[in-house]
Design a protein around this motif. Structure first.
Motif, PDB file in Angstrom:
ATOM      1  N   TRP A  24       0.837  -1.189   0.000  1.00 14.00           N
ATOM      2  CA  TRP A  24       0.000   0.000   0.000  1.00 14.00           C
ATOM      3  C   TRP A  24       0.876   1.244   0.000  1.00 14.00           C
ATOM      4  N   LEU A  25       1.403   1.543  -1.189  1.00 13.57           N
ATOM      5  CA  LEU A  25       2.326   2.669  -1.320  1.00 13.57           C
ATOM      6  C   LEU A  25       1.630   4.013  -1.122  1.00 13.57           C
ATOM      7  N   ALA A  26       0.469   4.201  -1.708  1.00 15.98           N
ATOM      8  CA  ALA A  26      -0.163   5.524  -1.700  1.00 15.98           C
ATOM      9  C   ALA A  26      -0.349   6.084  -0.300  1.00 15.98           C
ATOM     10  N   PRO A  27      -1.034   5.393   0.623  1.00 13.61           N
ATOM     11  CA  PRO A  27      -1.243   5.979   1.950  1.00 13.61           C
ATOM     12  C   PRO A  27       0.052   6.187   2.721  1.00 13.61           C
ATOM     13  N   ASN A  28       0.987   5.257   2.572  1.00 14.21           N
ATOM     14  CA  ASN A  28       2.245   5.369   3.308  1.00 14.21           C
ATOM     15  C   ASN A  28       3.137   6.462   2.732  1.00 14.21           C
ATOM     16  N   CYS A  29       3.188   6.571   1.407  1.00 12.69           N
ATOM     17  CA  CYS A  29       4.004   7.615   0.787  1.00 12.69           C
ATOM     18  C   CYS A  29       3.432   9.006   1.063  1.00 12.69           C
TER      19      CYS A  29
ATOM     20  N   LYS B  52     -11.265   4.502  -0.363  1.00 14.04           N
ATOM     21  CA  LYS B  52     -10.316   3.739  -1.177  1.00 14.04           C
ATOM     22  C   LYS B  52      -8.953   4.426  -1.181  1.00 14.04           C
ATOM     23  N   ILE B  53      -8.250   4.325  -0.072  1.00  9.95           N
ATOM     24  CA  ILE B  53      -6.986   5.063   0.071  1.00  9.95           C
ATOM     25  C   ILE B  53      -5.843   4.411  -0.703  1.00  9.95           C
ATOM     26  N   GLY B  54      -6.101   3.283  -1.355  1.00  6.96           N
ATOM     27  CA  GLY B  54      -5.106   2.733  -2.274  1.00  6.96           C
ATOM     28  C   GLY B  54      -4.960   3.590  -3.509  1.00  6.96           C
ATOM     29  N   ASP B  55      -5.933   4.439  -3.754  1.00  5.98           N
ATOM     30  CA  ASP B  55      -5.899   5.411  -4.844  1.00  5.98           C
ATOM     31  C   ASP B  55      -5.078   6.623  -4.399  1.00  5.98           C
ATOM     32  N   TRP B  56      -4.074   6.985  -5.179  1.00  2.84           N
ATOM     33  CA  TRP B  56      -3.192   8.090  -4.811  1.00  2.84           C
ATOM     34  C   TRP B  56      -3.970   9.389  -4.574  1.00  2.84           C
ATOM     35  N   ASP B  57      -4.933   9.646  -5.437  1.00  6.01           N
ATOM     36  CA  ASP B  57      -5.688  10.891  -5.318  1.00  6.01           C
ATOM     37  C   ASP B  57      -6.499  10.934  -4.024  1.00  6.01           C
ATOM     38  N   VAL B  58      -7.070   9.804  -3.648  1.00  7.32           N
ATOM     39  CA  VAL B  58      -7.869   9.755  -2.416  1.00  7.32           C
ATOM     40  C   VAL B  58      -6.979   9.969  -1.196  1.00  7.32           C
ATOM     41  N   SER B  59      -5.867   9.257  -1.135  1.00  5.01           N
ATOM     42  CA  SER B  59      -4.949   9.417   0.002  1.00  5.01           C
ATOM     43  C   SER B  59      -4.418  10.849   0.081  1.00  5.01           C
TER      44      SER B  59
ATOM     45  N   LYS C 275       4.680  10.903  -4.753  1.00  7.83           N
ATOM     46  CA  LYS C 275       5.013  10.015  -5.864  1.00  7.83           C
ATOM     47  C   LYS C 275       6.486  10.072  -6.258  1.00  7.83           C
ATOM     48  N   SER C 276       7.262  10.886  -5.582  1.00  4.62           N
ATOM     49  CA  SER C 276       8.666  11.051  -5.953  1.00  4.62           C
ATOM     50  C   SER C 276       9.486   9.822  -5.569  1.00  4.62           C
ATOM     51  N   ALA C 277      10.590   9.637  -6.283  1.00  2.00           N
ATOM     52  CA  ALA C 277      11.481   8.512  -6.002  1.00  2.00           C
ATOM     53  C   ALA C 277      12.090   8.632  -4.609  1.00  2.00           C
ATOM     54  N   GLU C 278      12.342   9.847  -4.164  1.00  2.00           N
ATOM     55  CA  GLU C 278      12.972  10.041  -2.857  1.00  2.00           C
ATOM     56  C   GLU C 278      12.088   9.526  -1.726  1.00  2.00           C
ATOM     57  N   ILE C 279      10.776   9.804  -1.817  1.00  2.00           N
ATOM     58  CA  ILE C 279       9.875   9.340  -0.766  1.00  2.00           C
ATOM     59  C   ILE C 279       9.808   7.824  -0.742  1.00  2.00           C
ATOM     60  N   GLU C 280       9.703   7.199  -1.912  1.00  2.00           N
ATOM     61  CA  GLU C 280       9.673   5.740  -1.948  1.00  2.00           C
ATOM     62  C   GLU C 280      10.971   5.155  -1.401  1.00  2.00           C
ATOM     63  N   GLN C 281      12.100   5.785  -1.708  1.00  2.00           N
ATOM     64  CA  GLN C 281      13.378   5.320  -1.175  1.00  2.00           C
ATOM     65  C   GLN C 281      13.421   5.438   0.345  1.00  2.00           C
ATOM     66  N   ARG C 282      12.833   6.516   0.867  1.00  2.00           N
ATOM     67  CA  ARG C 282      12.824   6.702   2.321  1.00  2.00           C
ATOM     68  C   ARG C 282      12.012   5.632   3.032  1.00  2.00           C
ATOM     69  N   ILE C 283      10.844   5.308   2.486  1.00  2.00           N
ATOM     70  CA  ILE C 283      10.046   4.307   3.188  1.00  2.00           C
ATOM     71  C   ILE C 283      10.615   2.908   2.970  1.00  2.00           C
ATOM     72  N   CYS C 284      11.308   2.688   1.870  1.00  2.00           N
ATOM     73  CA  CYS C 284      12.003   1.412   1.685  1.00  2.00           C
ATOM     74  C   CYS C 284      13.152   1.282   2.677  1.00  2.00           C
ATOM     75  N   ALA C 285      13.843   2.404   2.931  1.00  2.00           N
ATOM     76  CA  ALA C 285      14.957   2.395   3.889  1.00  2.00           C
ATOM     77  C   ALA C 285      14.448   2.130   5.307  1.00  2.00           C
ATOM     78  N   SER C 286      13.361   2.795   5.695  1.00  2.00           N
ATOM     79  CA  SER C 286      12.833   2.590   7.045  1.00  2.00           C
ATOM     80  C   SER C 286      12.241   1.185   7.184  1.00  2.00           C
ATOM     81  N   THR C 287      11.682   0.648   6.102  1.00  2.00           N
ATOM     82  CA  THR C 287      11.207  -0.734   6.128  1.00  2.00           C
ATOM     83  C   THR C 287      12.373  -1.692   6.298  1.00  2.00           C
ATOM     84  N   GLY C 288      13.498  -1.347   5.668  1.00  2.00           N
ATOM     85  CA  GLY C 288      14.701  -2.150   5.856  1.00  2.00           C
ATOM     86  C   GLY C 288      15.200  -2.113   7.289  1.00  2.00           C
TER      87      GLY C 288
END
Length: 219
Positions: free
Chosen positions: A84-89, A118-125, A145-158
């Protein structure tokens, strides 16, 4: 002595949702004495239900365990999503607009788990997050939606996986002297306050010792 508590969570996790009263009480009770932060720990398919019926079963179980007068809403669920990338990102991106507190992520969690949006939808979240945080919708969505945000949550998940625990939320309590306590899947207040009180008592003892003896000798 600095004491810090980190809450590793997934915004759409029901068990994380049930832990929020404990998190709020900890922040209130230890304000000014303990540092608090939260980080995203994305759930993968192994931690997600495979159907709405399964999700409802989990909700009934956790709701009964928490003695909840209401049942969580499963209308938000989408079995086609593997994470669930949208709500977390969106929640993570809000930090870059001053939203380092809990408002945005809580608003998204409530929109899903209580209202069934439906928070799986980017616009809704993004819409929910922008309203909760007083952030420009377009800017928040672009940042989320930026690459930096996805990298940050991947790092914290790691970071979360490096703890070798499985449950969210996981509370990690650290002190400057290297003491660490980890509570994985614990959502009740008492074990956390007992640990923090003990660590604060140690901090007072260290401060008293330093006042009497100063820093340790160089050799």
């Amino acid at each position: 002595m600095r004491i810090a508590v980190t809450d590793y969570l997934d915004v759409i996790s029901s068990w994380c949702f049930w832990s929020e009263p404990t998190w709020a009480e900890l922040k209130k009770r230890y304000e000014g004495r303990v540092q608090f932060q939260w980080k995203i720990a994305l759930m993968d398919p192994r931690g997600l239900p495979t159907s709405r019926e399964q999700e409802q079963w989990f909700y009934r179980r956790s709701g009964m365990m928490m003695r909840s007068p209401f049942m969580l809403n499963t209308d938000w669920y989408d079995a086609s999503l593997q994470e669930w990338l949208a709500p977390n990102c969106v929640a993570e991106a809000a930090k870059d607009f001053g939203g380092t507190d809990d408002r945005v992520r809580l608003a998204i969690a409530r929109a899903a788990l209580r209202e069934g949006k439906k928070i799986g939808d980017w616009d809704v979240s993004a819409q929910v997050g922008a309203e909760a945080g007083g952030i420009d919708l377009r800017e928040l969505l672009e940042r989320a939606k930026s690459a930096e945000i996805e990298q940050r949550i991947c790092a914290s998940t790691g970071e979360f996986h490096a703890l070798q625990v499985k449950q969210r939320p996981t509370f990690v309590i650290d002190t400057e002297i290297g003491d660490r306590a980890i509570f994985s899947g614990v959502v009740t207040l008492e074990p956390l306050t007992a640990t923090l009180d003990s660590m604060l008592d140690d901090a007072a003892a260290y401060a008293a010792h330093k006042a009497h003896f100063g820093d340790p000798p160089a050799k």
